[in-house]
Design a protein around this motif. Sequence first.
Motif, PDB file in Angstrom:
ATOM      1  N   LYS A  90       0.833  -1.211   0.000  1.00  9.00           N
ATOM      2  CA  LYS A  90       0.000   0.000   0.000  1.00  9.00           C
ATOM      3  C   LYS A  90       0.866   1.259   0.000  1.00  9.00           C
ATOM      4  O   LYS A  90       0.604   2.216  -0.743  1.00  9.00           O
ATOM      5  N   LYS A  91       1.920   1.264   0.823  1.00  6.13           N
ATOM      6  CA  LYS A  91       2.825   2.422   0.878  1.00  6.13           C
ATOM      7  C   LYS A  91       3.553   2.614  -0.448  1.00  6.13           C
ATOM      8  O   LYS A  91       3.692   3.745  -0.926  1.00  6.13           O
ATOM      9  N   GLU A  96       3.414   5.880  -2.919  1.00  9.19           N
ATOM     10  CA  GLU A  96       4.601   6.636  -3.328  1.00  9.19           C
ATOM     11  C   GLU A  96       4.726   6.679  -4.845  1.00  9.19           C
ATOM     12  O   GLU A  96       5.067   7.713  -5.413  1.00  9.19           O
ATOM     13  N   ILE A  97       4.431   5.572  -5.507  1.00  5.80           N
ATOM     14  CA  ILE A  97       4.514   5.531  -6.970  1.00  5.80           C
ATOM     15  C   ILE A  97       3.513   6.502  -7.588  1.00  5.80           C
ATOM     16  O   ILE A  97       3.809   7.158  -8.593  1.00  5.80           O
ATOM     17  N   VAL A 122       7.826  13.986  -7.369  1.00  6.31           N
ATOM     18  CA  VAL A 122       8.578  13.714  -6.142  1.00  6.31           C
ATOM     19  C   VAL A 122       9.825  12.880  -6.418  1.00  6.31           C
ATOM     20  O   VAL A 122      10.863  13.090  -5.815  1.00  6.31           O
ATOM     21  N   TYR A 123       9.728  11.939  -7.346  1.00  4.19           N
ATOM     22  CA  TYR A 123      10.804  10.978  -7.580  1.00  4.19           C
ATOM     23  C   TYR A 123      11.375  11.104  -8.980  1.00  4.19           C
ATOM     24  O   TYR A 123      10.670  11.433  -9.933  1.00  4.19           O
ATOM     25  N   SER A 124      12.665  10.787  -9.087  1.00  4.65           N
ATOM     26  CA  SER A 124      13.315  10.729 -10.402  1.00  4.65           C
ATOM     27  C   SER A 124      12.870   9.443 -11.100  1.00  4.65           C
ATOM     28  O   SER A 124      12.357   8.529 -10.453  1.00  4.65           O
ATOM     29  N   PRO A 125      13.076   9.357 -12.406  1.00  4.63           N
ATOM     30  CA  PRO A 125      12.704   8.120 -13.113  1.00  4.63           C
ATOM     31  C   PRO A 125      13.398   6.876 -12.537  1.00  4.63           C
ATOM     32  O   PRO A 125      12.793   5.814 -12.458  1.00  4.63           O
ATOM     33  N   GLU A 126      14.662   7.032 -12.119  1.00  6.84           N
ATOM     34  CA  GLU A 126      15.387   5.898 -11.541  1.00  6.84           C
ATOM     35  C   GLU A 126      14.759   5.473 -10.208  1.00  6.84           C
ATOM     36  O   GLU A 126      14.614   4.281  -9.935  1.00  6.84           O
ATOM     37  N   GLU A 144       8.934   0.630  -8.250  1.00  4.64           N
ATOM     38  CA  GLU A 144       8.144  -0.361  -8.996  1.00  4.64           C
ATOM     39  C   GLU A 144       8.742  -1.760  -8.845  1.00  4.64           C
ATOM     40  O   GLU A 144       8.005  -2.745  -8.735  1.00  4.64           O
ATOM     41  N   THR A 145      10.060  -1.851  -8.818  1.00  9.62           N
ATOM     42  CA  THR A 145      10.725  -3.140  -8.612  1.00  9.62           C
ATOM     43  C   THR A 145      10.412  -3.677  -7.221  1.00  9.62           C
ATOM     44  O   THR A 145      10.104  -4.864  -7.062  1.00  9.62           O
TER      45      THR A 145
END
Length: 94
Positions: free
Chosen positions: A52-53, A57-58, A64-68, A74-75
């Motif tokens: 859920k967390k 975040e995704i 908020v997040y870089s592509p990396e 996702e991994t």
Amino acid sequence: MRKMTVMIMSTFLLAVAGPAFPAEMTKGQKDECLLASKNCASQVDSIQKKIKKLNAEIKKGDKVYSPEELKKLETKLTEANDLLDTMLGLKGGN
């Protein structure tokens, strides 16, 4: 005298050992915990809660997040889902 010494030593040990983990995680620690599974000692989540967390975040995306970082999240989500499926007997060699 012996009881007093033991009480003082016990009080001291409790005072020193009490704040073993911080009450709140900093943003950096939270990010590190989510992305690399490091510094998560104070957080024990069920697999469902972790999933859920990670989904939450995704959803924040590239604001908020870089592509990396998104790829790492996702991994982690895929790994958590696979683990849950394995535990439930939905996947595996059975």
